[in-house]
Design a protein around this motif. Structure first.
Motif, PDB file in Angstrom:
ATOM      1  N   ALA A 191       0.831  -1.205   0.000  1.00 50.21           N
ATOM      2  CA  ALA A 191       0.000   0.000   0.000  1.00 50.21           C
ATOM      3  C   ALA A 191       0.866   1.256   0.000  1.00 50.21           C
ATOM      4  CB  ALA A 191      -0.930   0.008   1.211  1.00 50.21           C
ATOM      5  N   LEU A 192       1.943   1.227   0.771  1.00 51.37           N
ATOM      6  CA  LEU A 192       2.856   2.362   0.810  1.00 51.37           C
ATOM      7  C   LEU A 192       3.492   2.598  -0.552  1.00 51.37           C
ATOM      8  CD1 LEU A 192       2.573   2.263   3.925  1.00 51.37           C
ATOM      9  CD2 LEU A 192       5.038   2.608   4.053  1.00 51.37           C
ATOM     10  N   GLY A 193       3.839   1.528  -1.237  1.00 54.88           N
ATOM     11  CA  GLY A 193       4.440   1.663  -2.560  1.00 54.88           C
ATOM     12  C   GLY A 193       3.464   2.179  -3.588  1.00 54.88           C
ATOM     13  N   GLY A 194       2.179   1.839  -3.413  1.00 57.82           N
ATOM     14  CA  GLY A 194       1.174   2.323  -4.348  1.00 57.82           C
ATOM     15  C   GLY A 194       0.900   3.808  -4.159  1.00 57.82           C
ATOM     16  N   ASN A 195       0.657   4.205  -2.912  1.00 56.12           N
ATOM     17  CA  ASN A 195       0.380   5.607  -2.594  1.00 56.12           C
ATOM     18  C   ASN A 195       0.415   5.754  -1.078  1.00 56.12           C
ATOM     19  OD1 ASN A 195      -0.903   8.127  -2.010  1.00 56.12           O
ATOM     20  ND2 ASN A 195      -1.837   8.100  -4.038  1.00 56.12           N
ATOM     21  N   ASP A 196       1.497   6.326  -0.553  1.00 53.68           N
ATOM     22  CA  ASP A 196       1.633   6.396   0.899  1.00 53.68           C
ATOM     23  C   ASP A 196       0.599   7.312   1.549  1.00 53.68           C
ATOM     24  OD1 ASP A 196       2.692   8.721  -0.066  1.00 53.68           O
ATOM     25  OD2 ASP A 196       4.561   8.613   1.080  1.00 53.68           O
ATOM     26  N   GLU A 197       0.139   8.328   0.820  1.00 57.29           N
ATOM     27  CA  GLU A 197      -0.881   9.209   1.371  1.00 57.29           C
ATOM     28  C   GLU A 197      -2.213   8.476   1.489  1.00 57.29           C
ATOM     29  OE1 GLU A 197      -2.720  12.457   3.044  1.00 57.29           O
ATOM     30  OE2 GLU A 197      -0.593  12.001   2.776  1.00 57.29           O
ATOM     31  N   ALA A 198      -2.548   7.694   0.466  1.00 53.04           N
ATOM     32  CA  ALA A 198      -3.764   6.879   0.515  1.00 53.04           C
ATOM     33  C   ALA A 198      -3.659   5.845   1.631  1.00 53.04           C
ATOM     34  CB  ALA A 198      -3.991   6.189  -0.830  1.00 53.04           C
ATOM     35  N   ALA A 199      -2.461   5.295   1.821  1.00 55.68           N
ATOM     36  CA  ALA A 199      -2.239   4.323   2.893  1.00 55.68           C
ATOM     37  C   ALA A 199      -2.461   4.975   4.258  1.00 55.68           C
ATOM     38  CB  ALA A 199      -0.828   3.762   2.797  1.00 55.68           C
ATOM     39  N   ARG A 200      -1.997   6.208   4.413  1.00 57.23           N
ATOM     40  CA  ARG A 200      -2.183   6.933   5.677  1.00 57.23           C
ATOM     41  C   ARG A 200      -3.656   7.190   5.947  1.00 57.23           C
ATOM     42  NH1 ARG A 200      -3.098  11.808   7.534  1.00 57.23           N
ATOM     43  NH2 ARG A 200      -3.301  12.680   5.433  1.00 57.23           N
ATOM     44  N   LEU A 201      -4.374   7.578   4.904  1.00 52.06           N
ATOM     45  CA  LEU A 201      -5.810   7.838   5.055  1.00 52.06           C
ATOM     46  C   LEU A 201      -6.585   6.559   5.364  1.00 52.06           C
ATOM     47  CD1 LEU A 201      -6.347  10.374   2.117  1.00 52.06           C
ATOM     48  CD2 LEU A 201      -6.242  10.876   4.567  1.00 52.06           C
ATOM     49  N   GLY A 203      -5.601   4.406   7.414  1.00 53.75           N
ATOM     50  CA  GLY A 203      -5.332   4.051   8.796  1.00 53.75           C
ATOM     51  C   GLY A 203      -4.002   3.366   9.041  1.00 53.75           C
ATOM     52  N   ILE A 204      -3.150   3.310   8.030  1.00 51.93           N
ATOM     53  CA  ILE A 204      -1.835   2.676   8.173  1.00 51.93           C
ATOM     54  C   ILE A 204      -0.858   3.669   8.787  1.00 51.93           C
ATOM     55  CG2 ILE A 204       0.109   1.677   6.918  1.00 51.93           C
ATOM     56  CD1 ILE A 204      -1.883   0.662   4.843  1.00 51.93           C
ATOM     57  N   ASN A 205      -0.122   3.213   9.782  1.00 53.70           N
ATOM     58  CA  ASN A 205       0.888   4.054  10.424  1.00 53.70           C
ATOM     59  C   ASN A 205       2.116   4.092   9.516  1.00 53.70           C
ATOM     60  OD1 ASN A 205       2.883   5.240  12.066  1.00 53.70           O
ATOM     61  ND2 ASN A 205       1.883   4.494  13.929  1.00 53.70           N
ATOM     62  N   VAL A 206       2.115   5.008   8.587  1.00 53.81           N
ATOM     63  CA  VAL A 206       3.141   5.070   7.543  1.00 53.81           C
ATOM     64  C   VAL A 206       4.536   5.254   8.123  1.00 53.81           C
ATOM     65  CG1 VAL A 206       3.964   6.366   5.542  1.00 53.81           C
ATOM     66  CG2 VAL A 206       1.519   5.911   5.813  1.00 53.81           C
ATOM     67  N   LYS A 207       4.690   6.156   9.063  1.00 54.89           N
ATOM     68  CA  LYS A 207       6.012   6.454   9.612  1.00 54.89           C
ATOM     69  C   LYS A 207       6.610   5.247  10.331  1.00 54.89           C
ATOM     70  CE  LYS A 207       5.436  11.456  10.132  1.00 54.89           C
ATOM     71  NZ  LYS A 207       5.501  12.611  11.060  1.00 54.89           N
ATOM     72  N   ARG A 208       5.800   4.587  11.132  1.00 49.56           N
ATOM     73  CA  ARG A 208       6.313   3.435  11.882  1.00 49.56           C
ATOM     74  C   ARG A 208       6.724   2.300  10.943  1.00 49.56           C
ATOM     75  NH1 ARG A 208       2.419   0.614  16.153  1.00 49.56           N
ATOM     76  NH2 ARG A 208       1.404  -0.037  14.216  1.00 49.56           N
ATOM     77  N   ILE A 209       5.907   2.056   9.934  1.00 49.57           N
ATOM     78  CA  ILE A 209       6.211   0.977   9.000  1.00 49.57           C
ATOM     79  C   ILE A 209       7.479   1.290   8.212  1.00 49.57           C
ATOM     80  CG2 ILE A 209       5.431  -0.162   6.881  1.00 49.57           C
ATOM     81  CD1 ILE A 209       2.646  -0.212   8.028  1.00 49.57           C
ATOM     82  N   LYS A 210       7.646   2.546   7.796  1.00 52.05           N
ATOM     83  CA  LYS A 210       8.852   2.924   7.055  1.00 52.05           C
ATOM     84  C   LYS A 210      10.098   2.683   7.886  1.00 52.05           C
ATOM     85  CE  LYS A 210       7.150   6.303   3.694  1.00 52.05           C
ATOM     86  NZ  LYS A 210       7.230   7.710   3.226  1.00 52.05           N
TER      87      LYS A 210
END
Length: 329
Positions: A191-201, A203-210
């Motif tokens: 999901a992050l590779g597809g669109n990290d902003e969409a992933a954040r919206l 409910g994915i914790n983008v920063k922690r996963i990165k």
């Protein structure tokens, strides 16, 4: 029908490429298909495979880790220093080296997330820094005298046939494949590779996963460094030189998109094999190392070009479908 054929061609192109490379070198060199050489290739690509498998997480998520080669060198030297200079238990020394390398990977993630800077820039800087740390640990001189028992990890065989590094690689591949394909974390990576902003919206914790992705990358490089130390029976400060390039090449050849969102561990391993077979075959043919570098660079460029063309084609097809839907409406 044409679209299905194109998708199948993309999926199996790496396997076809691997077969072509094997056939070419089999014809060009009578020694290539000897059992001893095949096992030598398997052992050689094991460390690269471990690194590529672990760093593929970051690449699928749209990132890049250029520090893995230096992290490998750091782990290799640290392991030797702990074993030789401090007489630490073998298992504990390996554990410390891998943990420290994982920490270096986590530092990459923390800096990239904290400064909101492209990871490729951050890891370009830490690549030099971690290499410097490796040289500081050993004083610029390789550390010799590792215990005999430790050397089994990189030089030994299971059942007298299968190199132990190959078994370690297979375990890593199974674990990585499970995580990417069967877990929520794996879906988040795509999901992050597809669109990290969409992933954040979503409910994915983008920063922690990165941050975790770069810790995983550091773990793979650290494990490979321990095996490298065992294989060389010493801690060599430049042992990881070039691995960052080879890992990226293997992932891209294997179908991991440079823009993220796509990739399979099976493809990555095929990419590792292509890289390993190419290096081994050219060496058997006594091809000058400079020409080998040119060949590897050309392969990477072609792989990137193929990925870009496929993405452009897919984008055009998506736009065409959207237009057809609009016209139908």
């Amino acid at each position: 029908m044409k679209n299905n054929i194109a998708e199948k061609a993309k999926e199996y192109v790496i396997v076809i490429l691997l077969l072509i490379v094997v056939i070419v070198f089999s014809i060009a060199s009578p020694n290539f298909l000897q059992v001893k050489n095949l096992f030598n290739i398997a052992r050689q690509v094991s460390m690269l495979g471990i690194i590529a498998a672990c760093t593929s997480f970051a690449m699928i998520a749209g990132g890049m880790d250029l520090s893995v080669g230096s992290t490998l060198s750091f782990s290799c030297v640290l392991t030797a220093a702990l074993l030789v200079n401090y007489n630490i238990n073998i298992f504990l020394a390996c554990l410390i080296a891998v943990a420290a390398s994982t920490g270096l990977g986590l530092v990459n993630g923390l800096i990239a997330v904290g400064l909101d800077v492209a990871p490729i820039i951050i890891t370009l800087g830490t690549m030099t820094a971690y290499k410097g740390v490796a040289y500081l640990i050993c004083g610029g001189i390789s550390i010799y005298g590792t215990p005999e028992a430790f050397r089994m990890l990189g030089q030994g065989y299971i059942a007298g046939v299968i190199p132990i590094p190959v078994v370690v690689l297979l375990l890593i591949v199974v674990i990585v494949a499970f995580i990417l394909n069967k877990t929520t974390f794996g879906r988040a990576v795509f999901a992050l590779g597809g669109n990290d902003e969409a992933a954040r919206l979503a409910g994915i914790n983008v920063k922690r996963i990165k941050m975790l992705l770069y810790a995983i990358s550091g773990f793979g490089a650290g494990l490979a460094g321990v095996i490298m130390c065992s294989r060389l029976s010493s801690g060599v400060p430049n042992s990881g030189t070039g691995y960052e390039f080879d890992a990226v090449t293997a992932c891209v050849i294997g179908g991991v998109s440079t823009e993220g969102g796509e990739g399979k561990i099976s493809g990555v391993i095929c990419g590792v094999l292509v890289t390993g077979v190419l290096d081994n075959g050219l060496t058997l043919l006594n091809v000058n190392e400079f020409y080998q570098n040119i060949a590897n660079g050309v392969v990477l460029i072609l792989a990137i070009a193929f990925d870009v063309l496929q993405r452009r084609r897919k984008l055009k097809m998506d736009k065409k479908k959207v237009n057809e839907i609009r016209m139908g409406a």
